[in-house]
Design an enzyme around this catalytic site. Structure first.
Site, PDB file in Angstrom:
ATOM      1  CG  ASN A  69      45.650 -17.317-100.040  1.00 40.45           C
ATOM      2  OD1 ASN A  69      46.145 -17.953 -98.651  1.00 40.45           O
ATOM      3  ND2 ASN A  69      44.610 -17.192-100.271  1.00 40.45           N
TER       4      ASN A  69
ATOM      5  CG  HIS B 200      41.030 -19.116-102.060  1.00 42.92           C
ATOM      6  ND1 HIS B 200      39.870 -18.981-100.895  1.00 42.92           N
ATOM      7  CD2 HIS B 200      39.841 -19.332-103.636  1.00 42.92           C
ATOM      8  CE1 HIS B 200      39.141 -19.077-101.723  1.00 42.92           C
ATOM      9  NE2 HIS B 200      38.535 -19.719-102.737  1.00 42.92           N
TER      10      HIS B 200
ATOM     11  CB  SER C 218      43.436 -20.003-107.762  1.00 36.68           C
ATOM     12  OG  SER C 218      42.573 -20.163-108.515  1.00 36.68           O
TER      13      SER C 218
ATOM     14  CG  ASP D 279      39.579 -15.218-101.362  1.00 35.15           C
ATOM     15  OD1 ASP D 279      38.697 -15.903-100.561  1.00 35.15           O
ATOM     16  OD2 ASP D 279      41.090 -15.210-100.346  1.00 35.15           O
TER      17      ASP D 279
HETATM   18  N1  LIG Z   1      42.940  -8.519 -97.216  1.00 33.41           N
HETATM   19  C1  LIG Z   1      43.668  -9.991 -97.069  1.00 33.41           C
HETATM   20  N2  LIG Z   1      43.653 -10.912 -96.452  1.00 33.41           N
HETATM   21  C2  LIG Z   1      43.283 -12.410 -96.783  1.00 33.41           C
HETATM   22  C3  LIG Z   1      43.938 -12.880 -98.014  1.00 33.41           C
HETATM   23  C4  LIG Z   1      43.572 -11.968 -99.007  1.00 33.41           C
HETATM   24  O1  LIG Z   1      42.842 -12.335-101.041  1.00 33.41           O
HETATM   25  N3  LIG Z   1      43.444 -10.852 -98.606  1.00 33.41           N
HETATM   26  N4  LIG Z   1      43.882 -14.736 -98.299  1.00 33.41           N
HETATM   27  C5  LIG Z   1      43.132 -14.569 -96.751  1.00 33.41           C
HETATM   28  C6  LIG Z   1      43.372 -16.342 -97.321  1.00 33.41           C
HETATM   29  N5  LIG Z   1      40.868 -16.685 -97.199  1.00 33.41           N
HETATM   30  C7  LIG Z   1      41.194 -17.483 -98.714  1.00 33.41           C
HETATM   31  O2  LIG Z   1      42.213 -17.971 -99.430  1.00 33.41           O
HETATM   32  C8  LIG Z   1      40.844 -16.376 -95.715  1.00 33.41           C
HETATM   33  C9  LIG Z   1      41.190 -15.962 -94.615  1.00 33.41           C
HETATM   34  C10 LIG Z   1      40.561 -16.170 -93.430  1.00 33.41           C
HETATM   35  C11 LIG Z   1      39.214 -15.985 -93.726  1.00 33.41           C
HETATM   36  C12 LIG Z   1      38.492 -15.755 -92.289  1.00 33.41           C
HETATM   37  O3  LIG Z   1      37.001 -16.005 -92.689  1.00 33.41           O
HETATM   38  N6  LIG Z   1      39.226 -15.770 -91.489  1.00 33.41           N
HETATM   39  C13 LIG Z   1      38.567 -15.010 -90.242  1.00 33.41           C
HETATM   40  C14 LIG Z   1      39.351 -15.657 -89.100  1.00 33.41           C
HETATM   41  C15 LIG Z   1      38.787 -17.972 -89.513  1.00 33.41           C
HETATM   42  C16 LIG Z   1      39.768 -18.367 -88.540  1.00 33.41           C
HETATM   43  O4  LIG Z   1      40.412 -17.912 -86.876  1.00 33.41           O
HETATM   44  O5  LIG Z   1      40.046 -19.367 -88.401  1.00 33.41           O
HETATM   45  C17 LIG Z   1      39.063 -14.168 -89.905  1.00 33.41           C
HETATM   46  O6  LIG Z   1      40.396 -13.218 -89.978  1.00 33.41           O
HETATM   47  O7  LIG Z   1      37.975 -12.971 -88.866  1.00 33.41           O
HETATM   48  C18 LIG Z   1      38.959 -15.950 -94.528  1.00 33.41           C
HETATM   49  C19 LIG Z   1      39.428 -15.953 -96.310  1.00 33.41           C
HETATM   50  C20 LIG Z   1      44.808 -14.514 -96.157  1.00 33.41           C
HETATM   51  N7  LIG Z   1      43.828 -13.417 -95.780  1.00 33.41           N
HETATM   52  N1  LIG Z   2      41.332 -19.709 -97.957  1.00 32.87           N
HETATM   53  C1  LIG Z   2      42.307 -19.829 -97.465  1.00 32.87           C
HETATM   54  C2  LIG Z   2      42.508 -21.084 -97.418  1.00 32.87           C
HETATM   55  O1  LIG Z   2      41.010 -21.857 -97.437  1.00 32.87           O
HETATM   56  N2  LIG Z   2      43.093 -22.417 -97.890  1.00 32.87           N
HETATM   57  C3  LIG Z   2      43.321 -23.819 -97.835  1.00 32.87           C
HETATM   58  O2  LIG Z   2      43.593 -23.799 -96.448  1.00 32.87           O
HETATM   59  C4  LIG Z   2      44.742 -25.920 -96.500  1.00 32.87           C
HETATM   60  C5  LIG Z   2      45.423 -25.019 -96.051  1.00 32.87           C
HETATM   61  O3  LIG Z   2      45.657 -27.148 -95.682  1.00 32.87           O
HETATM   62  P1  LIG Z   2      47.265 -26.804 -95.191  1.00 32.87           P
HETATM   63  O4  LIG Z   2      47.614 -26.377 -94.240  1.00 32.87           O
HETATM   64  O5  LIG Z   2      47.284 -28.413 -95.266  1.00 32.87           O
HETATM   65  O6  LIG Z   2      48.155 -26.396 -96.079  1.00 32.87           O
HETATM   66  C6  LIG Z   2      44.527 -25.825 -97.930  1.00 32.87           C
HETATM   67  O7  LIG Z   2      43.959 -26.414 -98.718  1.00 32.87           O
HETATM   68  C7  LIG Z   2      44.456 -24.169 -99.003  1.00 32.87           C
HETATM   69  O8  LIG Z   2      44.176 -24.195-100.022  1.00 32.87           O
END
Ligand SMILES: Nc1nc2c(c(=O)[nH]1)N[C@@H](CN(C=O)c1ccc(C(=O)N[C@@H](CCC(=O)O)C(=O)O)cc1)CN2
Ligand SMILES: NCC(=O)N[C@@H]1O[C@H](COP(=O)([O-])[O-])[C@@H](O)[C@H]1O
Length: 215
Positions: free
Chosen positions: A110, A112, A139, A148
């Site tokens: 992933n 972030h 990251s 994360d």
């Molecule tokens: N178990 C894990 N799942 C995910 C990770 C992880 O490290 N462990 N990374 C995320 C990516 N992410 C931030 O980098 C992230 C993605 C989604 C959410 C979130 O709050 N999602 C909500 C819905 C949001 C929406 O649909 O617009 C949810 O799932 O209820 C927070 C952080 C990917 N998954």
């Molecule tokens: N928590 C996950 C998160 O926030 N990810 C972020 O979403 C954007 C996606 O852009 P993209 O669709 O243009 O690649 C990127 O900035 C990525 O770091």
């Protein structure tokens, strides 16, 4: 066998990181091929990017499933049809359950938009500015059940400038994301980076700090 690592990329939106990965595969700087792109949100521009590159573009709307587990079972089934070496989350905005994370343990990455462990979760740029940070960035980490919280092995750093707002800072970070992710994936594709328990081996040695991309 092309000798290239097979990737399946998961997205939820515009797909600019996907594009940087497609471009790196095409120019040979990333020793991989994107076998499929899957979005949990229909109609997003990232799917157009995949089609334009001749890559299968699939929609799997999480809202069509009764619960998270049934969505993730269907998602894994589609991913596994492509037998990827790596599953790449590129703006994939669903929290994944433990079973899914374990199924892809050590081969799911992933990106972030913060210098983890700072600012896990969402709205990272606003929070970095509010906290008075002078540096921020992105990251790359292995995905684990802890949101994360997986081992970070690559980072890119940008300055926070006077007068920055979330949009100007996000744009500066995103520019570096597009350099960072292809490099990080290439390290994994070539076997230079491996998950080792709760840590990471880089060229066989325990990585004490994330590798930072040179400016
Ligand atoms: N178990 C894990 N799942 C995910 C990770 C992880 O490290 N462990 N990374 C995320 C990516 N992410 C931030 O980098 C992230 C993605 C989604 C959410 C979130 O709050 N999602 C909500 C819905 C949001 C929406 O649909 O617009 C949810 O799932 O209820 C927070 C952080 C990917 N998954
Ligand atoms: N928590 C996950 C998160 O926030 N990810 C972020 O979403 C954007 C996606 O852009 P993209 O669709 O243009 O690649 C990127 O900035 C990525 O770091």
């Amino acid at each position: 066998m092309s000798g290239k690592a097979g990737l399946v990329v998961l997205i939820s939106g515009r797909g600019s990181n996907l594009q940087s990965i497609l471009d790196a595969c095409a120019d040979g700087s990333l020793a991989a091929e994107v076998r499929a792109v899957i979005s949990n949100r229909p109609g997003v521009y990232g799917l157009e990017r995949a089609r334009a590159a001749g890559v299968p573009a699939l929609e799997l709307d999480h809202r069509d499933f009764a619960d998270r587990a049934s969505f993730e079972a269907a998602l894994a089934e589609r991913i596994d049809r492509y037998a990827p070496d790596l599953v790449i989350l590129a703006g994939f905005m669903r929290i994944l359950e433990t079973g899914f994370c374990q199924h892809y343990r050590g081969r799911m990455l992933n990106i972030h938009p913060s210098l983890l462990p700072k600012f896990r979760g969402t709205h990272t740029h606003e929070r970095a500015i509010a906290a008075g940070e002078t540096e921020h960035g992105a990251s790359i980490h292995f995905v684990t059940p802890e949101l994360d919280g997986g081992p970070v092995f690559a980072q890119a750093v940008v300055p926070v400038l006077a007068g920055d707002d979330a949009d100007t800072l996000a744009a500066r970070v995103l520019e570096q994301e597009h350099r960072l992710y292809p490099q990080a994936i290439d390290w994994c594709a070539r076997g230079r980076v491996r998950l080792d328990g709760d840590g990471v081996l880089f060229d066989g040695e325990p990585l004490q700090q994330p590798r930072r991309l040179t400016p």
